[in-house]
Design a protein around this motif. Structure first.
Motif, mmCIF file in Angstrom:
data_model
loop_
_atom_site.group_PDB
_atom_site.id
_atom_site.type_symbol
_atom_site.label_atom_id
_atom_site.label_comp_id
_atom_site.label_asym_id
_atom_site.label_seq_id
_atom_site.Cartn_x
_atom_site.Cartn_y
_atom_site.Cartn_z
ATOM 1 N N GLY A 128 34.604 -3.444 42.247
ATOM 2 C CA GLY A 128 34.517 -2.044 41.854
ATOM 3 C C GLY A 128 34.193 -1.102 43.007
ATOM 4 N N VAL A 129 34.018 -1.642 44.215
ATOM 5 C CA VAL A 129 33.746 -0.793 45.383
ATOM 6 C C VAL A 129 35.061 -0.465 46.077
ATOM 7 N N ALA A 130 35.059 0.607 46.840
ATOM 8 C CA ALA A 130 36.267 1.001 47.573
ATOM 9 C C ALA A 130 36.590 -0.044 48.639
ATOM 10 N N GLY A 140 45.367 -10.181 47.937
ATOM 11 C CA GLY A 140 46.385 -9.798 46.965
ATOM 12 C C GLY A 140 46.169 -8.392 46.461
ATOM 13 N N VAL A 141 47.244 -7.831 45.900
ATOM 14 C CA VAL A 141 47.199 -6.499 45.308
ATOM 15 C C VAL A 141 47.662 -6.663 43.865
ATOM 16 N N VAL A 142 46.897 -6.094 42.919
ATOM 17 C CA VAL A 142 47.228 -6.249 41.505
ATOM 18 C C VAL A 142 47.323 -4.884 40.837
ATOM 19 N N GLN A 143 48.122 -4.837 39.779
ATOM 20 C CA GLN A 143 48.216 -3.632 38.957
ATOM 21 C C GLN A 143 47.139 -3.766 37.880
ATOM 22 N N ASP A 144 46.134 -2.879 37.911
ATOM 23 C CA ASP A 144 45.050 -2.922 36.935
ATOM 24 C C ASP A 144 44.813 -1.504 36.428
ATOM 25 N N PRO A 145 45.221 -1.237 35.173
ATOM 26 C CA PRO A 145 45.073 0.125 34.654
ATOM 27 C C PRO A 145 43.613 0.553 34.500
ATOM 28 N N ASP A 146 42.705 -0.403 34.379
ATOM 29 C CA ASP A 146 41.294 -0.061 34.209
ATOM 30 C C ASP A 146 40.585 0.224 35.527
ATOM 31 N N ALA A 147 41.167 -0.159 36.644
ATOM 32 C CA ALA A 147 40.517 -0.011 37.949
ATOM 33 C C ALA A 147 41.067 1.203 38.696
ATOM 34 N N THR A 148 40.211 1.812 39.470
ATOM 35 C CA THR A 148 40.623 2.918 40.327
ATOM 36 C C THR A 148 41.470 2.347 41.461
ATOM 37 N N VAL A 174 42.856 -6.199 45.498
ATOM 38 C CA VAL A 174 42.631 -4.757 45.421
ATOM 39 C C VAL A 174 43.581 -4.169 44.372
ATOM 40 N N ALA A 175 43.107 -3.161 43.652
ATOM 41 C CA ALA A 175 43.946 -2.463 42.674
ATOM 42 C C ALA A 175 45.023 -1.678 43.407
#
Length: 178
Positions: A128-130, A140-148, A174-175
């Protein structure tokens, strides 16, 4: 060339050159005066002593550095001895209750993390941190609608240390930015 009887030749001494001036010869003092020789020898002696002192200081510094490195390695290894003792204790109870073993191994892990923190290498496993490229390594990079977007979603391997005293960065996902 005529010889002039009115001008007698100067007497030859240690400090005169018998060569005529017209031949391009320069008066050269073949030996410095007695007090200059003593002063020169004193300066050479002081110079040699300074070189010897410098060499001795360099050797002493190398020995002290090696001694300090050995002492630091010993202190670090000694800090981990209780962790090793607890791991061995957990292995002796391998046949016991599996839940107790898991709790014991988690306690040993916490103890090891505490030792690293005391040595100046705090653990970083926050989500949850930047994303910070100085503290994180993107796995990896993931698509997460709940994450900024651009925040750490999952920590695959924790990082230890800060800034220049970093043992390793945290391996994270990372989102994705939209």
């Amino acid at each position: 060339m005529p010889i002039h009887p009115e001008k007698p030749d100067p007497p030859l001494t240690e400090h005169t050159d018998p060569a005529p001036e017209s031949a391009g010869a320069v008066d050269v003092d073949p030996a410095p005066p007695e007090d200059d020789t003593g002063e020169l020898q004193e300066l050479q002696d002081r110079w040699r002593r300074a070189l010897a002192d410098l060499d001795n200081q360099r050797k002493r510094h190398v020995r002290e550095l090696e001694r300090e490195q050995k002492a630091e390695r010993s202190r670090t290894a000694a800090a981990f001895l209780p962790v090793l003792d607890n791991l061995e204790l957990a292995l002796t109870h391998a046949g016991a209750d599996p839940g107790a073993i898991v709790e014991g191994v988690q306690a040993v892990r916490d103890q090891a993390v505490n030792v690293l923190e005391l040595l100046g290498y705090p653990r970083h496993a926050e989500t949850g941190v930047a994303f910070d490229p100085a503290r994180h390594e993107v796995i990896g990079v993931v698509q997460d609608p709940d994450a900024t977007p651009g925040t750490v979603v999952d920590v695959l391997r924790p990082g230890y240390g800060d800034g220049e005293r970093q043992l390793r960065p945290a391996a994270v996902t990372v989102a994705k930015r939209e």
